[in-house]
Design a protein around this motif. Structure first.
Motif, PDB file in Angstrom:
ATOM      1  N   ARG A 133     112.274  -0.160 -22.189  1.00 42.96           N
ATOM      2  CA  ARG A 133     110.928  -0.484 -21.681  1.00 42.96           C
ATOM      3  C   ARG A 133     110.439  -1.597 -22.100  1.00 42.96           C
ATOM      4  O   ARG A 133     110.608  -2.011 -22.983  1.00 42.96           O
ATOM      5  CB  ARG A 133     109.930   0.781 -21.712  1.00 42.96           C
ATOM      6  CG  ARG A 133     110.400   2.033 -21.654  1.00 42.96           C
ATOM      7  CD  ARG A 133     109.421   3.152 -21.221  1.00 42.96           C
ATOM      8  NE  ARG A 133     109.947   4.557 -20.884  1.00 42.96           N
ATOM      9  CZ  ARG A 133     110.403   4.648 -19.628  1.00 42.96           C
ATOM     10  NH1 ARG A 133     110.538   3.527 -18.783  1.00 42.96           N
ATOM     11  NH2 ARG A 133     111.164   5.861 -19.309  1.00 42.96           N
ATOM     12  N   LEU A 134     109.528  -2.277 -20.991  1.00 43.03           N
ATOM     13  CA  LEU A 134     108.956  -3.605 -21.551  1.00 43.03           C
ATOM     14  C   LEU A 134     108.096  -3.641 -22.600  1.00 43.03           C
ATOM     15  O   LEU A 134     108.252  -4.394 -23.532  1.00 43.03           O
ATOM     16  CB  LEU A 134     108.101  -4.155 -20.154  1.00 43.03           C
ATOM     17  CG  LEU A 134     107.577  -5.353 -20.238  1.00 43.03           C
ATOM     18  CD1 LEU A 134     108.452  -6.469 -20.403  1.00 43.03           C
ATOM     19  CD2 LEU A 134     106.495  -5.679 -19.201  1.00 43.03           C
ATOM     20  N   SER A 135     107.394  -2.378 -22.833  1.00 48.73           N
ATOM     21  CA  SER A 135     106.809  -2.039 -24.058  1.00 48.73           C
ATOM     22  C   SER A 135     107.490  -2.168 -25.372  1.00 48.73           C
ATOM     23  O   SER A 135     106.948  -2.721 -26.341  1.00 48.73           O
ATOM     24  CB  SER A 135     105.859  -0.740 -23.994  1.00 48.73           C
ATOM     25  OG  SER A 135     106.711   0.320 -23.762  1.00 48.73           O
ATOM     26  N   ASP A 136     108.662  -1.530 -25.289  1.00 51.90           N
ATOM     27  CA  ASP A 136     109.924  -1.842 -26.277  1.00 51.90           C
ATOM     28  C   ASP A 136     110.050  -3.117 -26.790  1.00 51.90           C
ATOM     29  O   ASP A 136     110.120  -3.517 -27.827  1.00 51.90           O
ATOM     30  CB  ASP A 136     111.057  -0.803 -25.922  1.00 51.90           C
ATOM     31  CG  ASP A 136     110.797   0.534 -25.514  1.00 51.90           C
ATOM     32  OD1 ASP A 136     109.968   1.073 -26.150  1.00 51.90           O
ATOM     33  OD2 ASP A 136     111.801   1.028 -25.059  1.00 51.90           O
ATOM     34  N   ILE A 137     110.352  -3.883 -25.812  1.00 51.16           N
ATOM     35  CA  ILE A 137     110.557  -5.360 -25.887  1.00 51.16           C
ATOM     36  C   ILE A 137     109.359  -5.896 -26.680  1.00 51.16           C
ATOM     37  O   ILE A 137     109.600  -6.907 -27.779  1.00 51.16           O
ATOM     38  CB  ILE A 137     110.850  -6.121 -24.609  1.00 51.16           C
ATOM     39  CG1 ILE A 137     112.279  -5.348 -24.122  1.00 51.16           C
ATOM     40  CG2 ILE A 137     111.171  -7.535 -24.895  1.00 51.16           C
ATOM     41  CD1 ILE A 137     113.525  -5.702 -24.738  1.00 51.16           C
ATOM     42  N   VAL A 138     108.059  -5.681 -26.161  1.00 55.56           N
ATOM     43  CA  VAL A 138     107.031  -6.379 -26.611  1.00 55.56           C
ATOM     44  C   VAL A 138     106.804  -5.966 -27.958  1.00 55.56           C
ATOM     45  O   VAL A 138     106.521  -6.823 -29.138  1.00 55.56           O
ATOM     46  CB  VAL A 138     105.782  -6.166 -25.748  1.00 55.56           C
ATOM     47  CG1 VAL A 138     104.506  -6.609 -26.468  1.00 55.56           C
ATOM     48  CG2 VAL A 138     106.000  -6.995 -24.347  1.00 55.56           C
ATOM     49  N   ALA A 139     106.825  -4.684 -28.124  1.00 54.98           N
ATOM     50  CA  ALA A 139     106.701  -4.070 -29.768  1.00 54.98           C
ATOM     51  C   ALA A 139     107.614  -4.637 -30.659  1.00 54.98           C
ATOM     52  O   ALA A 139     107.299  -5.043 -31.662  1.00 54.98           O
ATOM     53  CB  ALA A 139     106.556  -2.646 -29.720  1.00 54.98           C
ATOM     54  N   ASP A 140     108.718  -4.555 -30.400  1.00 61.69           N
ATOM     55  CA  ASP A 140     109.833  -5.191 -31.290  1.00 61.69           C
ATOM     56  C   ASP A 140     109.513  -6.684 -31.630  1.00 61.69           C
ATOM     57  O   ASP A 140     109.847  -7.061 -32.634  1.00 61.69           O
ATOM     58  CB  ASP A 140     111.302  -4.980 -30.579  1.00 61.69           C
ATOM     59  CG  ASP A 140     112.481  -5.632 -31.567  1.00 61.69           C
ATOM     60  OD1 ASP A 140     112.809  -5.194 -32.588  1.00 61.69           O
ATOM     61  OD2 ASP A 140     113.217  -6.589 -31.040  1.00 61.69           O
TER      62      ASP A 140
END
Length: 177
Positions: A133-140
């Motif tokens: 998910r895009l949120s995974d990329i941002v969080a990482d």
């Protein structure tokens, strides 16, 4: 397999837009400058993301782009398909049935093994993108990137985002079907 450069630009822009506050927007030309891209090149990809309902294009003086839905509901596969299209990367032309040693079509009952293997790889590749998910990329990024880069990215968004006032939001909502 080689994906077009537009995929990288699209994912970076979507990730940047995930940092925009509330109903705010970022202009396309501002994102183009941020990533050293031609505005016309980037706008073509932003238009594709808008058509796929990943982004929302907001007109007017405070206009620009914002995510059309939460970053948790956008996958990398959504973005890749918006930019590259839904067709598989590998398209079997059945060249085994052409050329100097081609036989009668009845000899080719079994599917092409190369096509089967390539489509299997495509399914695995798409499944991996669908899980991210895009949120995974941002969080990482926020957790593992050099904090100078994180700070610079956040400052860039804060400086360049355009707030959407409630009057403009009501006008835009009335225009929606």
């Amino acid at each position: 397999m080689k994906l077009g450069d537009g995929v990288e630009a699209a994912i970076h822009c979507a990730a940047m837009l995930a940092g925009v506050d509330g109903d705010g927007t970022l202009p396309g030309n501002v994102m183009a400058v941020a990533f050293g891209l031609s505005p016309s090149y980037l706008l073509k990809h932003l238009k594709a993301l808008t058509g796929a309902r990943i982004l929302e294009s907001v007109p007017g003086p405070n206009g620009g782009y914002r995510l059309a839905r939460a970053a948790e509901k956008i996958t990398l596969l959504d973005i890749v398909l918006a930019i590259e299209g839904r067709e598989p990367a590998f398209r079997c032309g059945e060249i085994r049935q052409k050329g100097s040693y081609a036989l009668d079509p009845s000899a080719y009952v079994k599917p092409c093994g190369i096509n089967v293997a390539m489509l299997k790889a495509e399914r695995a590749y798409r499944a991996a993108l669908a899980e991210t998910r895009l949120s995974d990329i941002v969080a990482d990024f926020n957790a593992t990137a050099d904090q100078r880069i994180v700070a610079a990215s956040c400052a860039f968004v804060a400086l360049n985002q355009r707030p959407q006032n409630s009057k403009q939001r009501l006008i835009n909502e009335r225009k929606m079907p």
